[in-house]
Design a protein around this motif. Structure first.
Motif, PDB file in Angstrom:
ATOM      1  N   PHE A   1      41.770  47.310  45.251  1.00  0.00           N
ATOM      2  CA  PHE A   1      40.821  48.252  44.651  1.00  0.00           C
ATOM      3  C   PHE A   1      40.990  48.298  43.135  1.00  0.00           C
ATOM      4  O   PHE A   1      40.005  48.449  42.393  1.00  0.00           O
ATOM      5  CB  PHE A   1      41.002  49.646  45.256  1.00  0.00           C
ATOM      6  N   ASP A   2      42.230  48.149  42.652  1.00  0.00           N
ATOM      7  CA  ASP A   2      42.462  48.102  41.206  1.00  0.00           C
ATOM      8  C   ASP A   2      41.834  46.851  40.597  1.00  0.00           C
ATOM      9  O   ASP A   2      41.291  46.897  39.484  1.00  0.00           O
ATOM     10  CB  ASP A   2      43.963  48.131  40.917  1.00  0.00           C
ATOM     11  N   MET A   3      41.910  45.730  41.315  1.00  0.00           N
ATOM     12  CA  MET A   3      41.290  44.499  40.839  1.00  0.00           C
ATOM     13  C   MET A   3      39.780  44.671  40.719  1.00  0.00           C
ATOM     14  O   MET A   3      39.166  44.246  39.727  1.00  0.00           O
ATOM     15  CB  MET A   3      41.624  43.344  41.788  1.00  0.00           C
ATOM     16  N   PHE A   4      39.177  45.312  41.724  1.00  0.00           N
ATOM     17  CA  PHE A   4      37.731  45.534  41.692  1.00  0.00           C
ATOM     18  C   PHE A   4      37.360  46.495  40.563  1.00  0.00           C
ATOM     19  O   PHE A   4      36.339  46.311  39.879  1.00  0.00           O
ATOM     20  CB  PHE A   4      37.264  46.061  43.042  1.00  0.00           C
ATOM     21  N   TYR A   5      38.190  47.505  40.335  1.00  0.00           N
ATOM     22  CA  TYR A   5      37.953  48.451  39.243  1.00  0.00           C
ATOM     23  C   TYR A   5      37.903  47.722  37.897  1.00  0.00           C
ATOM     24  O   TYR A   5      37.012  47.963  37.063  1.00  0.00           O
ATOM     25  CB  TYR A   5      39.061  49.505  39.231  1.00  0.00           C
ATOM     26  N   LYS A   6      38.839  46.812  37.683  1.00  0.00           N
ATOM     27  CA  LYS A   6      38.869  46.059  36.428  1.00  0.00           C
ATOM     28  C   LYS A   6      37.631  45.172  36.293  1.00  0.00           C
ATOM     29  O   LYS A   6      37.097  44.995  35.187  1.00  0.00           O
ATOM     30  CB  LYS A   6      40.147  45.229  36.355  1.00  0.00           C
ATOM     31  N   MET A   7      37.187  44.611  37.416  1.00  0.00           N
ATOM     32  CA  MET A   7      35.966  43.808  37.384  1.00  0.00           C
ATOM     33  C   MET A   7      34.776  44.659  36.941  1.00  0.00           C
ATOM     34  O   MET A   7      33.947  44.214  36.125  1.00  0.00           O
ATOM     35  CB  MET A   7      35.700  43.202  38.762  1.00  0.00           C
TER      36      MET A   7
END
Length: 336
Positions: A322-328
């Protein structure tokens, strides 16, 4: 044994009989329906009712705890879900493991067995049974939203929606057959293709819509069925497995950091390394077999996992997804 309320209410189990291998089920009863503070998301259930078609257990108990609302048995009766106990579920699991997934029935009449020949799981669109008929608006709690995440809802779990809202975004759950134009009207900061039941190869219209949406370059994430549908939209192949992955403790290897993670799975179809879509890279792979457990396609701003990072129930090892998607989403749209 914990997690049976979440498992039985998971829309991904629509059309399936759930066999619990743990020898005792029902030890803490069934909690009452409670909303997460400030939201319309249930905290103890993945949907508002049992989705599995039947339940098989070795032994059940009428245990209760402080927040229990009913017993396991009374819950099944109230929702008209057939169950059977006194079964050697570990022997049954061995037979399913050796013979592969099979059509089954719970009945006290042998003549009902003739109905099994008329039942073709692979040809039934279960997604339309569990997807909302109109958009559902989920407002982030306690602060100004950073934007809007649109979930193409093929049967998304409450825990999954809750974790998306925790990123600080409003979430809109759109019907599974929403057109690209309808999705884009919401001006999404990100688009998520969620989990759901059944055969992904049946959903031709949704696959076409997803292809068009991916071409916009809007940050996108696919989870479970969403991983399979985005793979198909990009030209990869998804095939039925002899033995699906269904457990809360399956190991995957990350190509991001080289670490192994314990993850939650519920899928009978999969992407193999030889069927990868052109231009995509493997992010995660199964420790047990050749299954690709997650991909990244930078051209289309896409991140996927076959497993469930929200893990209700299960280990929280991969919530960093979810953190990876947030950064995207913070980086914004990328032209495909």
């Amino acid at each position: 044994m914990t997690g049976y309320p979440e498992s039985l209410t998971d829309p991904s189990y629509k059309g399936q009989i759930l066999v619990f291998t743990h020898p005792l089920i029902g030890n803490y009863g069934v909690p009452g329906k409670k909303m997460i503070n400030g939201t319309k998301i249930l905290s103890n259930f993945e949907s508002d009712h049992i989705q599995a078609e039947g339940v098989v257990v070795s032994e059940f108990t009428e245990g209760t705890k402080w927040d229990s609302n009913s017993t396991f048995d009374s819950w099944l009766k109230r929702e008209s879900i057939p169950g059977i106990f006194g079964v050697d579920t570990r022997e049954l699991t061995i037979r399913l493991r050796d013979g592969g997934a099979t059509i089954g029935m719970i009945s006290d009449n042998r003549r009902d067995m003739r109905e099994l020949d008329r039942y073709d799981y692979e040809s039934i669109n279960f997604v339309e049974m569990v997807s909302p008929k109109k958009p559902i608006y989920c407002k982030t709690r306690g602060k100004k939203p950073k934007g809007t995440i649109v979930v193409m809802d093929f049967g998304a779990k409450n825990g999954f929606i809750s974790d998306l809202m925790a990123l600080g975004y409003d979430v809109i759950r759109a019907p599974w057959d929403s057109s690209p134009e309808e999705i884009l009207e919401f001006r999404p900061s990100g688009i998520v293709y969620g989990n759901g039941p059944g055969n992904p190869n049946l959903l031709k219209g949704a696959i076409s819509n997803i292809k068009e949406l991916l071409d916009t370059g809007i940050p996108s994430m696919g989870i479970c069925l969403g991983h399979q549908l985005t793979t198909l939209a990009l030209g990869g192949k998804i095939k039925k497995m002899k033995l699906g992955h269904r457990a809360v403790n399956k190991g995957v290897m990350s190509r991001i950091d080289g670490h192994a993670y314990i993850t939650t799975h519920n899928h009978g179809y999969a992407l193999s390394k030889g069927d990868m879509p052109s231009g995509a890279k493997v992010l995660f792979e199964s420790i047990d077999d050749d299954v690709v457990e997650g991909i990244m396609d930078k051209r289309h701003n896409l991140l996927t996992t076959q497993f469930h990072p929200e893990a209700r129930p299960g280990a929280w090892d991969t919530r960093f997804i979810f953190d990876m998607f947030y950064k995207m989403m913070q980086h914004g749209r990328k032209k495909a």
